[in-house]
Design an enzyme around this catalytic site. Sequence first.
Site, PDB file in Angstrom:
ATOM      1  N   GLU A  64       0.853  -1.191   0.000  1.00 45.18           N
ATOM      2  CA  GLU A  64       0.000   0.000   0.000  1.00 45.18           C
ATOM      3  C   GLU A  64       0.893   1.247   0.000  1.00 45.18           C
ATOM      4  O   GLU A  64       2.026   1.221   0.477  1.00 45.18           O
ATOM      5  CB  GLU A  64      -0.868  -0.021   1.259  1.00 45.18           C
ATOM      6  CG  GLU A  64      -1.778   1.182   1.424  1.00 45.18           C
ATOM      7  CD  GLU A  64      -2.392   1.263   2.812  1.00 45.18           C
ATOM      8  OE1 GLU A  64      -3.450   1.890   2.936  1.00 45.18           O
ATOM      9  OE2 GLU A  64      -1.801   0.717   3.766  1.00 45.18           O
ATOM     10  N   CYS A  97      -4.896  -2.628   3.738  1.00 49.11           N
ATOM     11  CA  CYS A  97      -4.583  -2.256   5.112  1.00 49.11           C
ATOM     12  C   CYS A  97      -5.517  -2.952   6.098  1.00 49.11           C
ATOM     13  O   CYS A  97      -5.701  -4.158   6.042  1.00 49.11           O
ATOM     14  CB  CYS A  97      -4.622  -0.732   5.264  1.00 49.11           C
ATOM     15  SG  CYS A  97      -3.922  -0.128   6.821  1.00 49.11           S
ATOM     16  N   LYS A 106     -10.332   0.991  -1.906  1.00 50.76           N
ATOM     17  CA  LYS A 106     -10.541   0.600  -0.507  1.00 50.76           C
ATOM     18  C   LYS A 106     -11.925   1.024  -0.041  1.00 50.76           C
ATOM     19  O   LYS A 106     -12.326   2.182  -0.207  1.00 50.76           O
ATOM     20  CB  LYS A 106      -9.460   1.225   0.377  1.00 50.76           C
ATOM     21  CG  LYS A 106      -9.511   0.760   1.822  1.00 50.76           C
ATOM     22  CD  LYS A 106      -8.381   1.378   2.637  1.00 50.76           C
ATOM     23  CE  LYS A 106      -8.403   0.869   4.064  1.00 50.76           C
ATOM     24  NZ  LYS A 106      -7.364   1.506   4.905  1.00 50.76           N
TER      25      LYS A 106
END
Length: 522
Positions: A284, A397, A344
């Site tokens: 990321e 994440c 995301k």
Amino acid sequence: MLTFSQKVMLSDGWSRRLIAFFSGAVGVLALAPIGFFPAFFVPMTAAVWLIDGSAGENRWASLRRAAAAGWWLGFGYFVAGLWWLGVAFLAEADRFAWALPLGVLGLPAGLAFFTALGFALARLLWSPGAARVFALAAGLTVAEWLRGHILTGFPWNDFGMALGDNPLFAQFASVGGLYSLTVLSVLLFAAPALLGKGGRGRKAVALSLAGFVALALFGAARLQGKVETVKGVKLRVVQANVANDEFRADRRSELLDRYLKLSDRSTSPQTTGLTDVTHVFWSESVFPFLLAQDPAALSAIAARMQTAILFTGAARAEIEARRPHYFNSLAVIQKGEIKEWFDKMHLTPFGEYMPLAGALARLGLSPFAWSPGTFDAGEYSRVLTAPGLPAVFPLICYESIFPEEVAARLSDLNARPGLILNVTNDGWFGVTSGPYQHLSQARLRAIEQGLPMVRSANTGVSAIIDPYGRLLASTSLGTEAVLDGSLPKALPATFYSQHWRLAPAIAWLIVLAAALIRPRNI
């Protein structure tokens, strides 16, 4: 002479608060990176005795006293388990150091209210004998479930991870998921509180030990399974270990060159560089710029990766009339062309957006993570595809810590994927326990779903994980590394993956029924 349990029950004032606080703190030793699961006997046993000693002149007084003990135990648990959040405030100390107490003490203080609620609910169900252990399991499981959902949820270090961090015990997650492990963690680790109650207490502890043995035997049997690998796939995971102060737009060329050189590194006679791998994974937050708007960067990637396919984290933008929309995304790049994106969906509070942004901005707080603007959440789940790979299910994440969100998103897909890809940047938390805890929780998603996982973390821990949650290869934290390996095949769909709502509910209803029926003959 009073026994130790009686001293805890009769404790008052600051002695009672400190017993609760330090009991909670000791429980963190059961979590990664230490993983000493017997430590969790301390907070759960203390919880029973503290609630035993919560009797007051009326029900409200008893509930209030139980909730206070729960708050202090939860506060100790979360301070000891989340202290590393303070490192993020020191990454840019000139901007954020003043707010360090908010992360180190403020967040644990808020999370402790869920533990307080769990104690109060348990007290409502409380009765003499073994039934009170079932009451504790019912109350704390509800509280932990709520902690994982309210205000976008934060199930980090759920009590179920006392079992979930152990490879043998964690296998039960394939049946019941994290929240079934929460039920079992409270139930099994609280049993020693019943000792001293005659034969019934010894019988309850014996049943608890039998429960541990049964979980271990189930785990051992499941881990006997062998996993084949996907033919023709050679993975390379790059851990560049880029420090936060290096992640700047004026270093864009240096950062890209660093990733490309690492990706082409020779690691063995069989893997001399990119010509010997099929798929490369970067973490990321690789680029301090918008990759899709930088043809030079895409050309550099194309020139170096002529045959390998790249999966990389990258911010992206959509320009609309009113304002641009920015996303924390994952891109699939083949021959310098971005083939697919995933945005995301579950953004990190304070990292990617600011709750109560106006009020906090007046205090000088802004998101920690680099972004060209305020991030928007992705609107739908999807898989990513690339030649040679089975369908890839992306998690960016801390999306990987939400068991039910992951299960729900997977159930929305038309077909089951063959791989979970988790990209993350845990560099904000330094060489602390935080990144190890993140890895442990992500690994449990592989066990729950029976899917292998590739994990690329900027500073670590990066890993290739099989569908039983075993680390086939992993890196050290805080180092520059390149990880090569094969891709394990997925297992058939687990019970939990098919019944992710039902399985934890059944476990909770069983302990609730046991608390209400009050089986004193145990």
